[in-house]
Design a protein around this motif. Structure first.
Motif, PDB file in Angstrom:
ATOM      1  N   THR A 149      36.065  37.443  34.204  1.00 49.27           N
ATOM      2  CA  THR A 149      37.116  38.420  34.457  1.00 49.27           C
ATOM      3  C   THR A 149      36.620  39.451  35.460  1.00 49.27           C
ATOM      4  O   THR A 149      35.428  39.764  35.508  1.00 49.27           O
ATOM      5  CB  THR A 149      37.530  39.143  33.158  1.00 49.27           C
ATOM      6  OG1 THR A 149      36.382  39.790  32.597  1.00 49.27           O
ATOM      7  CG2 THR A 149      38.098  38.155  32.151  1.00 49.27           C
ATOM      8  N   LYS A 151      38.232  43.020  38.030  1.00 50.61           N
ATOM      9  CA  LYS A 151      39.331  43.941  38.292  1.00 50.61           C
ATOM     10  C   LYS A 151      39.838  43.793  39.722  1.00 50.61           C
ATOM     11  O   LYS A 151      39.080  43.490  40.633  1.00 50.61           O
ATOM     12  CB  LYS A 151      38.895  45.381  38.040  1.00 50.61           C
ATOM     13  CG  LYS A 151      38.501  45.655  36.592  1.00 50.61           C
ATOM     14  CD  LYS A 151      38.042  47.091  36.408  1.00 50.61           C
ATOM     15  CE  LYS A 151      37.621  47.362  34.964  1.00 50.61           C
ATOM     16  NZ  LYS A 151      37.164  48.760  34.781  1.00 50.61           N
ATOM     17  N   VAL A 200      43.491  43.049  35.543  1.00 55.00           N
ATOM     18  CA  VAL A 200      42.305  42.263  35.221  1.00 55.00           C
ATOM     19  C   VAL A 200      42.652  40.794  35.441  1.00 55.00           C
ATOM     20  O   VAL A 200      43.639  40.291  34.902  1.00 55.00           O
ATOM     21  CB  VAL A 200      41.855  42.495  33.769  1.00 55.00           C
ATOM     22  CG1 VAL A 200      40.700  41.558  33.418  1.00 55.00           C
ATOM     23  CG2 VAL A 200      41.429  43.943  33.577  1.00 55.00           C
ATOM     24  N   THR A 202      41.622  36.827  35.160  1.00 60.02           N
ATOM     25  CA  THR A 202      40.785  35.850  34.477  1.00 60.02           C
ATOM     26  C   THR A 202      40.807  34.566  35.273  1.00 60.02           C
ATOM     27  O   THR A 202      41.888  34.065  35.614  1.00 60.02           O
ATOM     28  CB  THR A 202      41.296  35.581  33.054  1.00 60.02           C
ATOM     29  OG1 THR A 202      41.368  36.815  32.333  1.00 60.02           O
ATOM     30  CG2 THR A 202      40.383  34.619  32.315  1.00 60.02           C
ATOM     31  N   GLN A 218      45.698  46.172  33.596  1.00 61.09           N
ATOM     32  CA  GLN A 218      44.473  46.719  33.002  1.00 61.09           C
ATOM     33  C   GLN A 218      44.817  47.699  31.891  1.00 61.09           C
ATOM     34  O   GLN A 218      45.726  48.514  32.018  1.00 61.09           O
ATOM     35  CB  GLN A 218      43.641  47.410  34.081  1.00 61.09           C
ATOM     36  CG  GLN A 218      42.316  47.952  33.592  1.00 61.09           C
ATOM     37  CD  GLN A 218      41.509  48.566  34.718  1.00 61.09           C
ATOM     38  OE1 GLN A 218      41.769  48.307  35.891  1.00 61.09           O
ATOM     39  NE2 GLN A 218      40.547  49.395  34.373  1.00 61.09           N
TER      40      GLN A 218
END
Length: 236
Positions: A149, A151, A200, A202, A218
């Motif tokens: 993960t 940002k 975020v 993934t 987020q």
């Protein structure tokens, strides 16, 4: 020019279909095109003693395959690593050269026609690159990748109603080879996001690159419940 006529007909049909405002119009264009091909539309010049026009089934199959792969490239959220991108570019250059030589075998490349073949070569490189770089490695990357993960920030939110285009698309400012990622999302992930949101991401990460699995807003520091949902199934 025989080769260019055979390349231009499917290209024009595909362009008209992709620009169609509705699925019914698009379907009509594709049915018309298939009907013309089934009737062996004279797209290639042949000798005058030939009883009827001839087509190249292999070339038609290649065009249909590349069109399908190009549509998939708009929806597969895979971003190749530098080595994979360079290798894909090399493969695109090689395949484009082979296609130019193949198509041009019936029409000698010389004189005033050279610049047309050079232009065709550039277009073929563009046509080959995205499927090779973004589609072919995507499934192995998803299988081999380890979940990570990181940002990012939403720099654009939108979509398109054209056939093949993503109807729920966002762009993310990230780091790496491709600093701006254009991602096609399912409605459930797309709807809560807005331009400027911190998110975020993934992804399944491997030496091949990153296959995006999920994008979520987020979590705020105030615990307002706007957390990040778990990874969703790919296939968007």
């Amino acid at each position: 020019m025989p080769g260019f006529r055979q390349l231009l007909l499917p290209a024009c049909v595909g362009t008209l279909a992709s620009l169609a405002p509705g699925i019914l119009i698009c379907t009509g264009i594709l049915i018309l095109a298939i009907g013309l091909l089934a009737r062996e539309l004279p797209v290639e010049a042949v000798a005058t003693e030939s009883p009827r026009p001839q087509t190249r089934p292999a070339l038609t199959a290649w065009l249909l395959g590349m069109t399908t792969m190009s549509v998939l490239a708009l929806r597969v959220n895979f971003f190749p690593a530098l080595d994979v991108a360079v290798s894909a570019l090399g493969a695109a250059l090689f395949l484009s050269y082979v296609m130019i030589r193949w198509v041009g075998s019936a029409d000698v490349i010389e004189g005033e026609r050279v610049h047309l073949y050079l232009l065709g070569f550039v277009l073929l490189v563009f046509l080959h690159y995205l499927p090779i770089a973004a589609v072919l490695p995507a499934w192995p990357a998803y299988q081999l990748g380890e979940t990570r993960t990181f940002k990012a920030q939403v720099s654009f939110k939108g979509g398109s109603h054209r056939l093949g285009a993503c109807k729920t698309r966002i762009e993310l400012d990230t780091e790496g080879l491709f600093s701006r990622w254009s991602i096609c999302l399912p409605e459930a992930q797309w709807a809560p996001l807005q331009k400027g949101d911190a998110v975020v991401v993934t992804s399944a990460s491997s030496w091949l690159g990153d296959y995006v699995l999920h994008v979520g807003r987020q979590a705020s520091s105030h615990g307002d419940g706007a957390g990040v949902a778990g990874p969703a199934n790919p296939g968007n």
